[in-house]
Design a protein around this motif. Structure first.
Motif, short mmCIF file in Angstrom:
data_model
loop_
_atom_site.label_atom_id
_atom_site.label_comp_id
_atom_site.label_asym_id
_atom_site.label_seq_id
_atom_site.Cartn_x
_atom_site.Cartn_y
_atom_site.Cartn_z
N ALA A 30 -3.73 16.17 1.00
CA ALA A 30 -5.13 17.07 0.20
C ALA A 30 -4.85 18.12 0.77
O ALA A 30 -5.77 19.23 0.70
CB ALA A 30 -6.25 16.26 0.79
N GLY A 62 -2.33 8.73 6.88
CA GLY A 62 -2.53 8.15 8.83
C GLY A 62 -2.39 6.87 9.09
O GLY A 62 -2.09 7.84 10.69
N HIS A 88 0.69 -1.10 -0.09
CA HIS A 88 -0.18 0.08 -0.18
C HIS A 88 1.36 1.56 -0.19
O HIS A 88 0.19 2.01 -0.72
CB HIS A 88 -1.59 0.06 1.73
N ASP A 97 -5.44 14.24 13.40
CA ASP A 97 -6.68 13.49 13.95
C ASP A 97 -7.07 14.13 15.00
O ASP A 97 -8.25 13.71 15.51
CB ASP A 97 -6.42 11.91 12.93
N ILE A 145 -5.10 10.57 -4.05
CA ILE A 145 -3.85 10.93 -2.60
C ILE A 145 -4.17 10.50 -1.69
O ILE A 145 -4.20 9.29 -1.18
CB ILE A 145 -4.13 12.86 -2.59
N GLY A 146 -6.23 10.05 -0.93
CA GLY A 146 -6.17 9.82 -0.20
C GLY A 146 -6.37 8.00 -0.08
O GLY A 146 -5.47 7.59 -1.91
N GLU A 199 -7.80 21.66 8.89
CA GLU A 199 -7.30 22.35 7.99
C GLU A 199 -8.58 23.66 7.82
O GLU A 199 -7.99 24.85 7.93
CB GLU A 199 -6.54 21.39 6.90
N GLY A 207 -0.30 10.17 -0.33
CA GLY A 207 -0.89 9.73 0.65
C GLY A 207 -1.77 10.93 1.20
O GLY A 207 -2.07 12.85 0.86
#
Ligand code: KG4
Ligand code: ZN
Length: 379
Positions: free
Chosen positions: A308, A162, A110, A192, A336-337, A209, A304
């Protein structure tokens, strides 16, 4: 080589069809909303939701790509790292499809997917081509060419998600050396947690953000992580997190995860101060590591979920100018995610290597803690 790719490593059920580095479809079904009430990802819920949605997501990806299922050449699947029981859903589906279609199954890391996500290209199928696209992998130290750019190896890769914060030397596709990583929390995880402390809910990076944009990053003083440490090539976010906890408590925040007791001004200022320090630390360690390893004037591929963040992208561009790096981000927010297109692209880039490998479908299994510099095909 047309690849159907699947990723179920965390809380997104994702499938895509790619051809080389071209993305033909990229379907993502996010579960973030369902996990929000628990303040984080619940593995058993993630597994159940992946099982419910995987067939729909896969068939949507195939339909959107306009490639008949019988014309697929391989299936690629994220085998790790990630939540073991979530990974298992994608792997089982990928094995079933590869077995039924009698085509190879390619296990993909991943993190490697995130690292190579800036190499993905949009499909020109429905666009008037402006210039020819020729994309060829020619091996170590050589170039990958396409209509827009050339990526030279060795290159640098940065993954900010994350679960991971890693600066990686990409010697060539498939050969990675981790130059800097985190001692504790990943950057996205820290954002987070900070959002949760401020009562902003989950997932927190994006909402933090938004709040930070209205705040003054100089209103509160938070410590610069690792500033006293002799180790200049590691990230650390746990001290910063504790400092925010103390600061928000002293400002009047009552309980983590509870609705905010702070006023909007305090929340925005705390969010801006935290995000600023977190990004300053990231840039500081990356710059130091690149300088100490004499790695200026190379490409820096960045992937990653945290990419964003607009402020972070601007800081990375500025750093790139100062160090003579070509900073490259994925062409779309959907890359991106978490997504499966990056998994298909990574598999497509390694296809020559993979053709000689002959993975046994039965031997492919989940590797929940698979590090990007650990090549299990050679184990
Ligand atoms: O790559 P990703 O989707 O999943 C992992 O592999 O971990 O990254 C998710 C992370 C989360 O921590 C989330 O808060 C963060 O990316 N993130 C952001 C933003 N959007 C998502 N962080 C900062 N600013 C954003 N706009
Ligand atoms: Zn990810």
């Amino acid at each position: 080589m047309k690849i159907l790719a699947i990723d179920t490593s965390c809380d997104e059920t994702a499938a895509a069809v790619t051809r080389g580095t071209t993305v033909l479809s990229n379907v993502i079904w996010s579960q973030a909303f369902q996990h929000a009430e628990f303040g984080g990802v619940m593995p058993s819920l993630a597994q159940r939701m992946h099982e419910e949605r995987i067939d729909w997501v896969v068939s949507k990806a195939i339909t959107k790509s306009q490639i008949p299922i019988t014309k697929l050449d391989a299936v690629a699947v994220t085998s790790g790292p990630g939540l073991a029981i979530a990974l298992g859903v994608g792997i089982t589906k990928a094995k079933e499809l590869a077995g039924r279609l009698n085509i190879p199954l390619i296990p993909v890391n991943h993190i490697e997917g995130h690292l190579l996500s800036p190499m993905a290209e949009p499909s020109t199928k429905f666009q008037v081509p402006t210039s020819p696209t020729s994309l060829k992998l020619r091996g170590a130290g050589k170039q990958i060419q396409n209509s827009k750019s050339e990526i030279k190896f060795p290159a640098l890769g940065l993954v900010v998600s994350g679960g991971h914060t890693e600066l990686v030397l990409i010697k060539k596709i498939g050969e990675y050396q981790i130059l800097a990583k985190t001692h504790d929390d990943a950057l996205g995880e820290a954002l987070d947690k900070a959002a949760r402390m401020l009562g902003l809910g989950y997932p927190g990076g994006a909402i933090l953000e938004k709040m930070a944009k209205f705040g003054d990053s100089k209103s509160y003083t938070l410590p610069m992580p690792m500033s006293q440490s002799p180790d200049k090539h590691s990230f650390s976010y746990s001290g910063l997190k504790t400092a925010l906890l103390r600061l928000s408590a002293s400002e009047g925040q009552v309980l983590i995860g509870e609705p905010p007791t702070l006023n909007k001004r305090q929340i925005c200022d705390l969010a801006a101060s935290f995000q600023n320090r977190a990004f300053q630390h990231l840039i500081r360690v990356i710059s130091q590591t690149i300088t100490d390893n004499n790695l200026s004037n190379v490409d820096l591929l960045v992937g990653g979920g945290v990419v964003a963040n607009i402020d972070l992208r601007n800081r990375l561009r500025k750093m790139g100018k100062e160090l003579g790096l070509k900073v490259r981000f994925p062409y779309s927010k959907k890359l991106i995610g978490d997504n499966a297109a990056m998994i298909g692209v990574a598999a497509g880039l390694k296809i020559k290597e993979i053709r000689n490998m002959k993975y046994e479908i039965g031997s492919i299994d989940r590797k929940a803690t698979w590090a990007v510099d650990q090549d299990f095909s050679r184990e």
